[in-house]
Design a protein around this motif. Structure first.
Motif, short mmCIF file in Angstrom:
data_model
loop_
_atom_site.label_atom_id
_atom_site.label_comp_id
_atom_site.label_asym_id
_atom_site.label_seq_id
_atom_site.Cartn_x
_atom_site.Cartn_y
_atom_site.Cartn_z
N VAL B 44 0.93 -1.07 0.09
CA VAL B 44 -0.03 -0.11 0.04
C VAL B 44 0.82 1.22 0.07
CG1 VAL B 44 -1.95 0.99 1.32
CG2 VAL B 44 -2.00 -1.23 1.29
N SER B 47 4.79 3.96 1.76
CA SER B 47 4.78 3.65 3.14
C SER B 47 4.58 2.35 3.68
CB SER B 47 3.31 4.52 3.54
OG SER B 47 3.54 5.97 3.06
N TYR B 71 13.01 11.96 5.34
CA TYR B 71 11.61 11.90 5.49
C TYR B 71 11.10 11.75 6.93
CZ TYR B 71 6.85 10.32 3.92
OH TYR B 71 5.60 10.01 3.69
N ASN B 73 8.42 10.78 8.01
CA ASN B 73 7.59 9.45 8.29
C ASN B 73 8.48 8.29 8.45
OD1 ASN B 73 5.03 10.50 8.55
ND2 ASN B 73 4.75 10.52 6.47
N THR B 76 7.92 7.37 12.15
CA THR B 76 6.74 6.62 12.02
C THR B 76 7.12 4.95 12.08
OG1 THR B 76 5.64 8.21 11.46
CG2 THR B 76 4.35 6.32 11.84
N PHE B 77 7.73 4.64 10.99
CA PHE B 77 7.77 3.15 10.50
C PHE B 77 8.86 2.54 11.67
CE2 PHE B 77 6.84 5.36 6.39
CZ PHE B 77 5.49 5.17 6.86
N SER B 183 3.31 6.45 -6.61
CA SER B 183 2.89 7.72 -6.23
C SER B 183 3.62 8.85 -7.09
CB SER B 183 2.96 7.80 -4.74
OG SER B 183 2.44 6.82 -4.15
N CYS B 189 -0.50 9.47 -6.25
CA CYS B 189 -0.25 9.25 -4.90
C CYS B 189 -1.60 8.57 -4.15
CB CYS B 189 -0.21 10.44 -4.23
SG CYS B 189 1.10 11.62 -4.79
N ARG B 192 -2.11 4.38 -3.72
CA ARG B 192 -1.49 3.69 -2.56
C ARG B 192 -0.87 2.41 -3.42
NH1 ARG B 192 0.36 6.18 -0.96
NH2 ARG B 192 0.76 5.69 1.35
#
Lengths: 348, 348
Positions: B44, B47, B71, B73, B76-77, B183, B189, B192
């Motif tokens: 997806v 990300s 980046y 994010n 987050t990961f 994306s 984008c 996904r």
């Protein structure tokens, strides 16, 4: 979706496409539950909803109580959060009944953070009565736990009851998280559109951060999902009637297999049963490799994979009644023939 | 997608829809890289690809080296995997250069498991030369680390060079993981659709388990993505020319701002620059709340959020040159006016 007319397929808003969120809110409104769009987050199916919830509420080493047998992918989502599932035992003889305080209280430790139930249940088909739902709410409340209620099979109930959701218990609003999805409701598994629903604003703010971390769910799928929610109620009446017939067909078939143990489940489209066999995995391989009757055989999901407790479920199977009634009747006939033949070969 | 004719939108195969996997394999074939469908997993977007990779390779407390700025994010990961990012420092004066052994070796500890780079880089636009790519491969090899190469901006390079991928270095095939996505490549984008690519079969077997845990990526989006890969190369030529003009427009504008520090980046559609201001966050709020010139203002992403090291990037900004050249020229003019006026007000 075919009518989508934007020139660029941009990232959707991380919380979800507004028309999808509104469709979910309206759907809950039709169940008598008043929600706002901010109490719903769009997710990539129920799967991502579960993953985001686990990542939000479970720290390393935390424990989550789940009645077993349970949906095996719960293992994936809890283990990604580096937390542990503590299974709450049930038995086929009791129809996989679990909604009892003492069963959960026996498993609660200082590390317990949450209870996860699937209602209607996968793989058991167990549907909680309103009284049993209240018991689950009370356990969560008294022990200060999150209650995660996976309600993706809500429409699949066969006792003529109203559609149920734990959201009716407003006294647990601050600890309740609903997992939802269009996959089963509209037979649209491949769209990958689900939802997290909660009235706990602090939780939703954290869940939104994880949604932002992965940017968005697919724009077009959410547009399509919103359209599905506009479908009229006759769709569900027809679906329910068909699945009820299928359930009854499988139950009738199981009734003809001596030694099979199964209480008629109230919902979902699964039946879990124990069979008079030594090992469902071994039996399944034999069914696929050796057994045939008129060039036909039958298969199922072996029960052990739905248990966290080692050694449990060995002689149990999960039947998904997603074939037509004629094929299901023949499948049960094949299963009966196969059990007898398998046990004869084993010298049982 | 509008031509999709299946009656039921079923779960796709967890690894991906075959025609999408084949399209990705064929695309890499056009870059001179021979892959098989089993070396690609549909995700997806980039990300989820990143999330699955982190969950596969990082245990609790493990460390991953990432050149900063990076980046945001990625945070987050890595944090979902309960691991830690160890930033490898760079400076605007050196054009955010990082491909040097000593910089990474200074940060390697017994807990280091992987290096993650974005090439072309978000937010810096840095494009590694083949020699620099080889340096990164050597560091990973010599220190027995995974090398995760996020190559989602591959097509966005402006020096006339061939499209690059770390996959050319076959001696690191067993430790290399590519993050890819449609994306940016096709400006899609909202679809996904991304990919994990690796020749390490053991890793791919584990990643597939996590893909199975979430069942599948959306069927229709993958069908659409496969179709996008059939687009002819002229699309990219036109896109590249346009973005190169935009980059040059922004660079020319920055050149007119006294005290702005920025080396011309080779790729992606971002420019990171330091400005002669005290605090880019404060400056941005002032730009949005107080500044105007002919009723217009300008905005950017403040630099600090791209750094893991506290206090770094305070006077830096990231510009995404995703407007047309005329708007970008005006934006840079506004930025110059604003810097002067802001500093005058501050008494600088």
């Amino acid at each position: 979706m075919a009518n989508f007319s934007e020139n660029v397929l941009e990232y959707a808003y991380s919380a979800g496409v507004n028309e999808y969120l509104t469709a979910v809110v309206d759907y809950y409104g039709s169940l008598g539950i008043k929600l706002s769009n901010k109490e719903v987050l769009s997710t990539v199916g129920g799967s991502e909803a579960l993953q985001i919830v686990m990542n939000c509420i479970l720290d390393v080493g935390d424990e989550i109580l789940i009645p077993e047998p349970f949906y095996p992918n719960y293992n994936t989502f809890v283990s990604i959060a580096n937390a542990d599932i503590v299974p709450v035992p049930t038995t086929p003889e009791e129809g996989y009944f679990y909604a009892e305080k003492s069963r959960f209280e026996a498993k609660i430790t200082p590390k317990t953070r949450a209870i996860l139930i699937s209602n209607p249940g996968n793989p058991t088909g167990v549907v909680l009565t309103p009284e049993q739902m209240r018991v689950m709410a009370d356990i969560a409340k008294e022990h200060d736990l999150w209650l995660i209620s996976d309600e993706v099979y809500r429409e699949f109930v066969y006792g003529g009851e109203d559609l149920a959701t734990m959201l009716v218990y407003e006294d647990i609003a601050d600890r309740l998280i609903i997992i939802d999805s269009i996959s089963k409701r509209f037979s649209a598994c491949g769209a990958r559109v689900g939802a997290i629903i909660s009235r706990n604003q602090a939780f939703m703010a954290q869940a939104l951060k994880l949604c932002q971390g992965r940017l968005s769910n697919a724009t077009l799928e959410q547009v399509g999902a919103a359209a599905l929610y506009a479908m009229d109620g006759d769709y569900f009446t027809a679906v329910r009637e068909e699945y009820k017939k299928r359930r009854d067909t499988v139950m009738a078939g199981l009734g003809n297999i001596p030694g099979a143990v199964c209480q008629c489940p109230g919902g979902a489209f699964y039946i879990m049963a124990s069979l008079p066999i030594d090992d469902a995995n071994k039996f399944l391989i034999w069914l696929l490799e050796e057994f045939e009757d008129n060039n036909e055989t039958v298969m199922f999901a072996p029960g052990a994979s739905f248990y966290a407790t080692e050694g449990k479920g060995t002689n149990e199977i999960r039947i998904a009644y997603i074939l037509n009634c004629q094929d299901l009747a023949r499948s049960m006939e094949l299963l009966g023939l196969a059990v007898a033949q398998y046990n004869q070969q084993q010298g049982v």
